[in-house]
Design a protein around this motif. Structure first.
Motif, PDB file in Angstrom:
ATOM      1  N   SER A  63       1.403  -1.028   0.359  1.00  0.00           N
ATOM      2  CA  SER A  63       0.506   0.023  -0.156  1.00  0.00           C
ATOM      3  C   SER A  63       0.557   1.531  -0.441  1.00  0.00           C
ATOM      4  N   CYS A  64       2.165   1.296   0.294  1.00  0.00           N
ATOM      5  CA  CYS A  64       2.393   1.941   0.382  1.00  0.00           C
ATOM      6  C   CYS A  64       3.699   2.804  -0.370  1.00  0.00           C
ATOM      7  N   SER A  65       3.603   1.831  -0.971  1.00  0.00           N
ATOM      8  CA  SER A  65       4.989   1.500  -2.530  1.00  0.00           C
ATOM      9  C   SER A  65       3.801   2.054  -3.222  1.00  0.00           C
ATOM     10  N   LEU A  66       2.280   1.622  -3.549  1.00  0.00           N
ATOM     11  CA  LEU A  66       1.753   2.208  -4.738  1.00  0.00           C
ATOM     12  C   LEU A  66       1.203   3.377  -4.494  1.00  0.00           C
ATOM     13  N   ALA A  67       1.370   3.852  -2.440  1.00  0.00           N
ATOM     14  CA  ALA A  67       0.961   5.625  -2.701  1.00  0.00           C
ATOM     15  C   ALA A  67       2.217   6.393  -2.634  1.00  0.00           C
ATOM     16  N   LEU A  68       3.514   6.115  -3.073  1.00  0.00           N
ATOM     17  CA  LEU A  68       4.449   6.527  -2.902  1.00  0.00           C
ATOM     18  C   LEU A  68       4.423   6.794  -4.628  1.00  0.00           C
ATOM     19  N   ILE A  69       4.544   6.131  -5.232  1.00  0.00           N
ATOM     20  CA  ILE A  69       5.008   5.948  -6.187  1.00  0.00           C
ATOM     21  C   ILE A  69       3.748   7.140  -7.157  1.00  0.00           C
ATOM     22  N   ALA A  70       2.715   7.070  -7.075  1.00  0.00           N
ATOM     23  CA  ALA A  70       1.474   7.582  -7.635  1.00  0.00           C
ATOM     24  C   ALA A  70       1.382   9.024  -7.690  1.00  0.00           C
ATOM     25  N   PHE A  71       1.981   8.535  -5.910  1.00  0.00           N
ATOM     26  CA  PHE A  71       1.837  10.443  -5.527  1.00  0.00           C
ATOM     27  C   PHE A  71       2.959  11.251  -5.995  1.00  0.00           C
ATOM     28  N   SER A  72       4.388  10.580  -6.265  1.00  0.00           N
ATOM     29  CA  SER A  72       5.823  11.261  -6.878  1.00  0.00           C
ATOM     30  C   SER A  72       5.086  11.242  -8.541  1.00  0.00           C
ATOM     31  N   GLN A  73       4.478  10.361  -9.294  1.00  0.00           N
ATOM     32  CA  GLN A  73       4.286  11.003 -10.338  1.00  0.00           C
ATOM     33  C   GLN A  73       3.387  12.096 -10.538  1.00  0.00           C
ATOM     34  N   SER A  74       2.302  11.767  -9.528  1.00  0.00           N
ATOM     35  CA  SER A  74       1.227  12.983 -10.288  1.00  0.00           C
ATOM     36  C   SER A  74       1.929  14.375  -9.488  1.00  0.00           C
ATOM     37  N   LEU A  75       2.942  14.078  -9.328  1.00  0.00           N
ATOM     38  CA  LEU A  75       3.416  16.296  -8.302  1.00  0.00           C
ATOM     39  C   LEU A  75       4.228  15.790  -9.790  1.00  0.00           C
ATOM     40  N   ALA A  76       5.117  15.041 -10.207  1.00  0.00           N
ATOM     41  CA  ALA A  76       5.747  15.182 -11.435  1.00  0.00           C
ATOM     42  C   ALA A  76       5.345  15.945 -12.603  1.00  0.00           C
ATOM     43  N   GLU A  77       3.297  15.108 -12.863  1.00  0.00           N
ATOM     44  CA  GLU A  77       3.057  15.889 -14.022  1.00  0.00           C
ATOM     45  C   GLU A  77       2.446  17.107 -13.417  1.00  0.00           C
ATOM     46  N   ARG A  78       1.808  17.552 -12.288  1.00  0.00           N
ATOM     47  CA  ARG A  78       1.902  18.884 -12.342  1.00  0.00           C
ATOM     48  C   ARG A  78       3.074  19.605 -12.466  1.00  0.00           C
TER      49      ARG A  78
END
Length: 255
Positions: free
Chosen positions: A32-47
């Motif tokens: 769960s933490c891996s999914l959250a951290l990867i999705a979070f960092s990619q969302s920030l990179a996209e923004r």
């Protein structure tokens, strides 16, 4: 009153089950933490604005993905090994292990978690391309293509194995002469009373609080992955709140 000693193998079985539960908690929290951290960092990179500001976030997302793969593999391998040890011991004591209908759903959930993790990893080259690192983005693209092929092959094998195991569980459970209820399960009576015990006042008991925390963690992970997939567009502050919820619930509840 005469103190009755525990039956042979009871203490060893209790220890094996405790170790298996600890390994399960570790594997689920890691996933769960891996999914959250990867999705979070990619969302920030996209923004982030295209250019040099995107590069640190892209590197962070790629690093998290590369660290997540061995972490998931190790924790889930330990979980599987300890679970198999419990089942072998149960088979020795009761001739056949007690049925667990939720085991198939648990395996399917872990498989879906792996699939989402690989899908997130396959989007890693895009931020590098937007940062102007075309050679690196091309190399990552080739690596992700190979990873996607390997993941697809592994997914087909997993689905076939899962279907065979899920189909065989009801058959084994309905065989005559199956194993009796486990009298040495320390959580047997607790599970029967689960959900019916409340403390005085309006405070939920510890098990209910853990279930609520686990539900919040799953909801936050799904929300972060949904935001990465553009199923909804939350504010950046909301992303930070969701990530904090996942990390706090994982540490506090251990689920």
């Amino acid at each position: 009153m005469t103190e009755v000693s525990p039956p042979p193998g009871a203490l060893a079985m209790t220890g094996l089950r405790a170790r298996a539960r600890a390994a399960r908690r570790t594997a689920i929290v890691t996933l769960s933490c891996s999914l959250a951290l990867i999705a979070f960092s990619q969302s920030l990179a996209e923004r982030a604005p295209a250019g040099e500001e995107t590069l640190p976030l892209a590197v962070l997302a790629l690093t998290l993905f590369l660290l997540a793969l061995p972490a998931l593999a190790v924790t889930q391998a330990v979980w599987g090994a300890r679970t198999r040890a419990v089942r072998r011991r149960e088979h020795e004591l009761y001739a056949s292990p007690p049925g667990t209908p939720l085991r198939a759903l648990s395996r399917l959930g872990v498989g879906c978690g792996w699939a989402v993790t690989l899908l997130l990893g396959c989007t890693a080259p895009r931020p590098f391309r937007e940062s102007g690192l075309y050679d690196l983005a091309h190399a990552l693209g080739q690596a992700t293509e190979a990873l996607a092929l390997a993941g697809s092959a592994a997914g087909v094998c997993f689905v076939a194995w899962w279907a065979r195991e899920a189909w065989g569980q009801p058959t084994r459970a309905n065989r005559p002469g199956g194993s009796p209820d486990d009298p040495w399960d320390p959580d047997r009576l607790t599970r029967r009373r689960k959900g019916r015990t409340l403390r005085t006042g309006t405070t939920l008991d510890a098990s209910a609080a853990l279930r609520v925390g686990s539900g919040l963690q799953v909801g936050a992970v799904v929300a972060l992955v949904g935001a990465r997939a553009h199923l909804w567009e939350p504010a950046t502050v909301t992303l930070y709140v969701l990530l904090a919820a996942v990390l706090v619930c994982g540490v506090v509840t251990g689920e």
